[in-house]
Design an enzyme around this catalytic site. Structure first.
Site, mmCIF file in Angstrom:
data_model
loop_
_atom_site.group_PDB
_atom_site.id
_atom_site.type_symbol
_atom_site.label_atom_id
_atom_site.label_comp_id
_atom_site.label_asym_id
_atom_site.label_seq_id
_atom_site.Cartn_x
_atom_site.Cartn_y
_atom_site.Cartn_z
ATOM 1 N N CYS A 276 -94.235 81.341 -28.918
ATOM 2 C CA CYS A 276 -93.061 81.531 -28.051
ATOM 3 C C CYS A 276 -93.109 80.552 -26.879
ATOM 4 O O CYS A 276 -92.311 79.636 -26.774
ATOM 5 C CB CYS A 276 -93.026 82.948 -27.477
ATOM 6 S SG CYS A 276 -93.062 84.234 -28.679
HETATM 7 N N1 SAJ Z 1 -101.365 82.081 -20.579
HETATM 8 C C1 SAJ Z 1 -102.030 81.454 -19.543
HETATM 9 N N2 SAJ Z 1 -101.934 81.980 -18.290
HETATM 10 C C2 SAJ Z 1 -101.190 83.105 -18.039
HETATM 11 C C3 SAJ Z 1 -100.514 83.725 -19.109
HETATM 12 C C4 SAJ Z 1 -100.616 83.202 -20.374
HETATM 13 O O1 SAJ Z 1 -102.711 80.446 -19.732
HETATM 14 O O2 SAJ Z 1 -101.148 83.539 -16.886
HETATM 15 C C5 SAJ Z 1 -101.433 81.500 -21.911
HETATM 16 C C6 SAJ Z 1 -102.004 82.446 -22.941
HETATM 17 O O3 SAJ Z 1 -103.405 82.339 -23.006
HETATM 18 C C7 SAJ Z 1 -101.344 81.948 -24.225
HETATM 19 C C8 SAJ Z 1 -99.992 81.445 -23.753
HETATM 20 O O4 SAJ Z 1 -100.115 81.226 -22.343
HETATM 21 O O5 SAJ Z 1 -102.070 80.894 -24.787
HETATM 22 C C9 SAJ Z 1 -98.864 82.429 -23.994
HETATM 23 O O6 SAJ Z 1 -99.316 83.653 -23.519
HETATM 24 P P1 SAJ Z 1 -98.296 84.897 -23.214
HETATM 25 O O7 SAJ Z 1 -99.053 85.870 -22.376
HETATM 26 O O8 SAJ Z 1 -97.021 84.402 -22.701
HETATM 27 O O9 SAJ Z 1 -98.161 85.587 -24.632
HETATM 28 P P2 SAJ Z 1 -97.149 85.346 -25.796
HETATM 29 O O10 SAJ Z 1 -97.063 83.928 -26.239
HETATM 30 O O11 SAJ Z 1 -97.499 86.354 -26.823
HETATM 31 O O12 SAJ Z 1 -95.749 85.669 -25.129
HETATM 32 C C10 SAJ Z 1 -95.106 86.874 -25.432
HETATM 33 C C11 SAJ Z 1 -93.691 86.633 -25.030
HETATM 34 N N3 SAJ Z 1 -92.866 87.669 -25.577
HETATM 35 C C12 SAJ Z 1 -91.696 87.312 -26.111
HETATM 36 O O13 SAJ Z 1 -91.309 86.161 -26.159
HETATM 37 C C13 SAJ Z 1 -90.892 88.406 -26.647
HETATM 38 C C14 SAJ Z 1 -93.552 86.627 -23.523
HETATM 39 O O14 SAJ Z 1 -92.162 86.656 -23.156
HETATM 40 C C15 SAJ Z 1 -94.219 87.817 -22.922
HETATM 41 O O15 SAJ Z 1 -94.065 87.797 -21.505
HETATM 42 C C16 SAJ Z 1 -95.690 87.735 -23.263
HETATM 43 O O16 SAJ Z 1 -95.743 87.907 -24.702
HETATM 44 C C17 SAJ Z 1 -96.489 88.830 -22.587
HETATM 45 O O17 SAJ Z 1 -96.202 89.085 -21.393
HETATM 46 O O18 SAJ Z 1 -97.408 89.340 -23.224
#
Ligand code: SAJ
Length: 436
Positions: A276
């Site tokens: 995403c």
């Molecule tokens: N990440 C960081 N630092 C952060 C947060 C995330 O480096 O502070 C990295 C994670 O390790 C990962 C990537 O970013 O590699 C994405 O992480 P994510 O927490 O955004 O997780 P996702 O990709 O599963 O995003 C989903 C998304 N959900 C949808 O699109 C419906 C996102 O909108 C959500 O906010 C996120 O999950 C969530 O909050 O868990």
């Protein structure tokens, strides 16, 4: 303005006699199909994968957030079945499209799955059908790409057929928010379309948020995920600044997070993974570039997030140097390769880039991940090794993904040298630990 088709459709939605369809039975489509089935609709899932179709018709779930018992009960009750045959659309009253929208290598949108599904639906579209696209995409997809396909069949959107966009917000593995209790934004080509889409979701989901158009709904999703990508890019840059002026970025963020308003913590990491966050913002920048507007924040954040794997590899090289070792010829062991903690998904995981870069600089690279038994890094197959022995044998251990179940005390005890990119060793202080 309601029409006979609108009144009939919304009537069937409201008394739940409507025959509901979902195209794309993945982590978005299957939970949605089950939610519709649980409130009494008869649901037909359509997917190109015979394997997925067979599993569902056997009452088996392959999605971590969908209990097999729920699928089995719906299949047994005759309220859920799956097929690969799009001609099922002719018997459907509503159909949700939840197929992948990846990026090509050129960072251009790959709309092939949406186009294929939409054309198959249009081939069997009929008066009284509600079509809702859920796949994350650029603003304009629904009205520029799908609406013409429907109208080419002599159907008028807003009178015969009702067409909406509704962003998916599924967060796999989230214990607090699942499909039924995540607010659902929906926007239609016309007001009647929006009302029909809202009526459908209102039967199964707790909160529905109607908006004025499909483009607004398409843009809502992109704002949500671009917001994350840019803020992650900002803290990654902050981490690089803090290293240069010798400040602990993790302590800074934790202290800033005590601010009770106007701040939301994001954390630096080894790069941006997942299907995403690294992808969705480039659907927006691709579209705005066509309109002559450069999405500079997105491009800059993409550059910074994309540079984190190199930053981590440099940190490993410098850490080994502190022990008078060269990266070339060293054994480097990676802890955690999933794209984020406590899941089994490696899509776009920065671990893959980091392992490739380390090997290119001459290191011997291994990994352990309790969720990922094997991976392919640029054609080289790796198996997850038993952690304790690999940690003890490594010249440097690199924590890329901080799965909660890992015993980090034993890692600190047995490792010669550690680079921690997730602050997993927050509680430990040891000169052999190098942090992002
Ligand atoms: N990440 C960081 N630092 C952060 C947060 C995330 O480096 O502070 C990295 C994670 O390790 C990962 C990537 O970013 O590699 C994405 O992480 P994510 O927490 O955004 O997780 P996702 O990709 O599963 O995003 C989903 C998304 N959900 C949808 O699109 C419906 C996102 O909108 C959500 O906010 C996120 O999950 C969530 O909050 O868990």
């Amino acid at each position: 303005m309601s029409t006979q088709h609108y009144d009939s459709l919304v009537g069937k939605i409201r008394n739940r006699s409507a025959h509901v369809g979902v195209v794309g039975l993945g982590y978005v489509g299957l939970p949605l199909a089950v939610e519709f089935g649980k409130v009494g609709f008869t649901v037909t899932g359509i997917d190109v994968s015979e394997h997925k179709v067979d599993l569902i018709n056997q009452g088996i779930s392959y999605i971590q957030d969908v209990p097999t018992e729920e699928v089995a009960a719906l299949v047994k009750a005759g309220r859920l079945k799956a097929t690969t045959d799009f001609s099922a659309v002719k018997d459907l009253d509503t159909i949700n499209i939840a197929v992948p929208t990846p990026l090509r290598k050129t960072k251009d949108p790959d709309m092939s799955f949406v186009v294929s599904a939409s054309q198959s639906i249009a081939d069997h579209a009929h008066p009284g059908l509600l079509i809702i696209l859920e796949s994350t995409t650029y603003p304009g997809t629904t009205d520029e790409l799908i609406q013409p396909m429907i109208e080419a069949r002599g159907l008028t959107v807003g009178e015969d057929v009702f067409l909406c966009f509704s962003p998916e917000r599924v967060d796999p593995g989230n214990p607090n928010f699942q499909t039924h209790n995540i607010p659902k934004v929906v926007g239609g080509i016309t007001a009647a379309c929006t009302q029909a889409g809202a009526a459908l979701y209102q039967q199964a989901l707790e909160t529905v948020v109607p908006v004025s158009s499909t483009r607004v709904a398409e843009m809502v999703k992109l704002l949500e995920n671009t917001f994350r990508m840019i803020n992650i890019g900002m803290v990654n840059e902050l981490a690089m600044m803090c290293e240069r002026i010798n400040i602990n970025v993790w302590e800074v963020i934790d202290a800033a997070a005590t601010k009770p308003f106007g701040f939301m913590p994001f954390y630096p990491g080894p790069g941006l993974g997942g299907h995403c966050i690294p992808i969705d913002p480039f659907y927006l920048s691709w579209k705005t570039k066509q309109a002559g507007i450069e999405a500079r924040f997105i491009e800059l954040a993409g550059y910074i997030n994309g540079s984190m794997p190199h930053f981590v590899v440099d940190k490993v090289q410098n850490a080994l140097n502190e022990q008078s070792k060269s990266l070339k010829g060293s054994n480097v062991h990676i802890l955690g390769v999933a794209y984020k903690r406590d899941i089994d998904d490696v899509r776009e995981s920065p671990a893959l880039d980091i392992m490739h870069l380390l090997a290119r600089r001459g290191a011997t690279v291994t990994y352990s991940d309790p969720y990922i038994p094997s991976i392919d890094v640029e054609g080289t197959k790796h198996q997850s090794l038993p952690q304790d022995a690999a940690v003890a044998a490594a010249d440097c251990v690199v924590i890329i993904t901080d799965h909660k179940q890992v015993d980090y005390s034993s890692v600190v005890q047995n490792a010669r040298l550690i680079v921690d990119t997730r602050n997993a060793l927050k509680k430990f202080s040891d000169p052999k630990i190098f942090r992002l």
